[in-house]
Write a protein that holds these residues in place. Structure first.
Motif, mmCIF file in Angstrom:
data_model
loop_
_atom_site.group_PDB
_atom_site.id
_atom_site.type_symbol
_atom_site.label_atom_id
_atom_site.label_comp_id
_atom_site.label_asym_id
_atom_site.label_seq_id
_atom_site.Cartn_x
_atom_site.Cartn_y
_atom_site.Cartn_z
ATOM 1 N N TYR A 171 48.555 40.259 35.618
ATOM 2 C CA TYR A 171 47.752 41.454 36.038
ATOM 3 C C TYR A 171 48.560 42.171 36.904
ATOM 4 O O TYR A 171 49.231 41.593 37.666
ATOM 5 N N LEU A 172 48.364 43.731 37.406
ATOM 6 C CA LEU A 172 49.213 44.254 38.387
ATOM 7 C C LEU A 172 48.871 43.716 39.696
ATOM 8 O O LEU A 172 49.760 43.336 40.344
ATOM 9 N N PHE A 173 47.681 43.448 40.327
ATOM 10 C CA PHE A 173 47.398 42.952 41.515
ATOM 11 C C PHE A 173 46.344 41.615 41.470
ATOM 12 O O PHE A 173 46.721 40.557 41.964
ATOM 13 N N GLU A 174 45.124 41.989 40.939
ATOM 14 C CA GLU A 174 44.279 40.575 40.633
ATOM 15 C C GLU A 174 43.844 40.584 39.266
ATOM 16 O O GLU A 174 43.857 41.369 38.854
ATOM 17 N N GLU A 175 43.227 39.644 39.166
ATOM 18 C CA GLU A 175 42.456 39.430 37.804
ATOM 19 C C GLU A 175 41.189 40.181 37.990
ATOM 20 O O GLU A 175 40.620 40.535 39.034
ATOM 21 N N PRO A 176 40.924 40.813 36.722
ATOM 22 C CA PRO A 176 39.551 41.875 36.787
ATOM 23 C C PRO A 176 38.631 41.294 37.770
ATOM 24 O O PRO A 176 38.098 40.029 37.406
ATOM 25 N N THR A 177 37.994 42.132 38.588
ATOM 26 C CA THR A 177 37.105 41.623 39.580
ATOM 27 C C THR A 177 36.367 42.717 40.150
ATOM 28 O O THR A 177 36.619 43.858 39.999
ATOM 29 N N SER A 178 35.573 42.723 41.016
ATOM 30 C CA SER A 178 34.646 43.650 41.598
ATOM 31 C C SER A 178 34.814 43.810 43.198
ATOM 32 O O SER A 178 35.205 42.656 43.701
ATOM 33 N N LEU A 179 34.993 45.006 43.753
ATOM 34 C CA LEU A 179 34.869 45.148 44.913
ATOM 35 C C LEU A 179 33.771 44.696 45.598
ATOM 36 O O LEU A 179 32.574 45.001 45.409
ATOM 37 N N ASP A 180 33.688 44.031 46.884
ATOM 38 C CA ASP A 180 32.522 43.679 47.680
ATOM 39 C C ASP A 180 32.893 43.588 49.155
ATOM 40 O O ASP A 180 33.827 42.779 49.429
ATOM 41 N N VAL A 181 32.417 44.578 49.972
ATOM 42 C CA VAL A 181 32.926 44.627 51.203
ATOM 43 C C VAL A 181 32.011 43.843 52.435
ATOM 44 O O VAL A 181 32.303 44.114 53.496
ATOM 45 N N THR A 182 31.028 43.015 51.877
ATOM 46 C CA THR A 182 30.006 42.420 52.789
ATOM 47 C C THR A 182 30.672 41.719 53.701
ATOM 48 O O THR A 182 30.260 41.673 54.942
#
Length: 328
Positions: free
Chosen positions: A244-255
């Motif tokens: 993958y370009l950066f990371e495997e498909p994942t979701s953003l979470d800033v907690t």
């Protein structure tokens, strides 16, 4: 920090309000917003009723009019701005320069926010939108680090809103033409990225192939979770290796970094997901409300929160993305 939450339907808007949103953002049921999916969005009557409901509960409503008008069809976008102001939304979120000029000239008292679709990610660009159109807030692209956001907030004199949870777009929003190349439709012009009508999956022996139109986006082994075929999240082959370009498909979470975002001067946290159902909205908004309230009272904002959100994340994993830029 203000908690800005998505609503694709009146039911989702009510769910967001009841779960603790400070603001709910939504769009009209047409090509003027970047989530123009069948069965979603608001009629004029529904928006008016929803604004009344939200205001009754002390919650603001923002109207996203954040696609780019097509030549010869500008009236559709002008009417969206006019109707939103007449209904009484608390801010209009815009991306197109011509539409910003129209809103400023026609409705000088309206509060204007700059959409992430404008892709304003540096001091000069943000100052331009503030000076020329009176933009009060900019939604920052998901490519900036915490330190870059901190630096901007020291210099620009404009409120900043950052993404806090949901889809992790790895492109510079407003400049991506990949979806248009593959399907003829893009978020910038049509309000859709990788539209579902072009998505299909094929079983090939022990593998699953995800495709978008005529393009193979990914090939998954039997032990891998199959993701939605979004072009920028596909697996690429280069120099004999696939990744993958950066990371495997994942979701953003800033907690995990909420105090750091506050310290960087962020005004508002934006939850992504207008295409999601009201159960998802209730769970995510409620979790962030609880986390922010805990931080405000001096407690650990992550306690009992991240596990609940991870179950809603793509691939059941999460990332802080460019904020900490662990992949650079």
């Amino acid at each position: 920090m203000e908690l800005v939450c998505p609503a694709g339907t009146p039911a989702s808007l009510r769910a967001a309000v009841e779960a603790g949103a400070d603001v709910v953002y939504c769009g009209f049921r047409d090509a003027t917003n970047a989530r123009n999916f069948p069965g979603l969005n608001f009629s004029r009557t529904e928006l008016a009723e929803s604004v009344t409901f939200a205001h009754k509960h002390g919650v603001h409503v923002y109207l996203a009019c954040n696609t780019y008008p097509k030549a010869g069809s500008e009236d559709i976008w002008h009417k969206a701005v006019d109707d939103a102001v007449a209904i009484g939304v608390d801010a209009v979120i815009l991306a197109d320069i011509g539409l910003l000029r129209y809103a400023r000239d026609k409705h000088p008292d309206a509060r204007l926010h700059l959409s992430v679709q404008a892709s304003a990610s540096n001091e000069e660009a943000i100052r331009f939108y503030h000076r020329e159109f009176g933009v009060r807030r900019v939604v920052l692209p998901r490519v900036l680090s915490l330190e870059e956001i901190r630096m901007l907030n020291r210099r620009i004199g404009v409120e900043t809103e950052v993404f806090a949870f949901g889809g992790m777009c790895v492109m510079a929003e407003g400049r991506c033409s990949l979806s248009s190349y593959a399907t003829g439709e893009s978020p910038n012009m049509n309000g859709v990225c990788s539209p579902a009508s072009y998505v299909h999956y094929e079983e090939r022996g022990d593998t699953t192939v995800s495709r978008l139109g005529d393009f193979t986006i990914n090939i998954y082994g039997s032990d891998e979770k199959v993701g939605y075929p979004t072009l920028c999240k596909g697996r690429f082959s280069a120099m004999g290796k696939a990744g993958y370009l950066f990371e495997e498909p994942t979701s953003l979470d800033v907690t995990a970094i909420l105090p750091e975002l506050a310290d960087a001067g962020v005004t508002a946290l934006k939850i992504e997901g207008r295409q999601r159902g009201k159960a998802y909205i209730s769970q995510v908004v409620g979790a962030f409300r609880a986390s922010l309230d805990r931080i405000a009272s001096g407690q650990n904002g992550q306690a009992g929160i991240r596990g609940n959100l991870t179950s809603l994340s793509e691939g059941q994993t999460d990332t802080t993305g460019a904020y900490r830029r662990s992949w650079q």
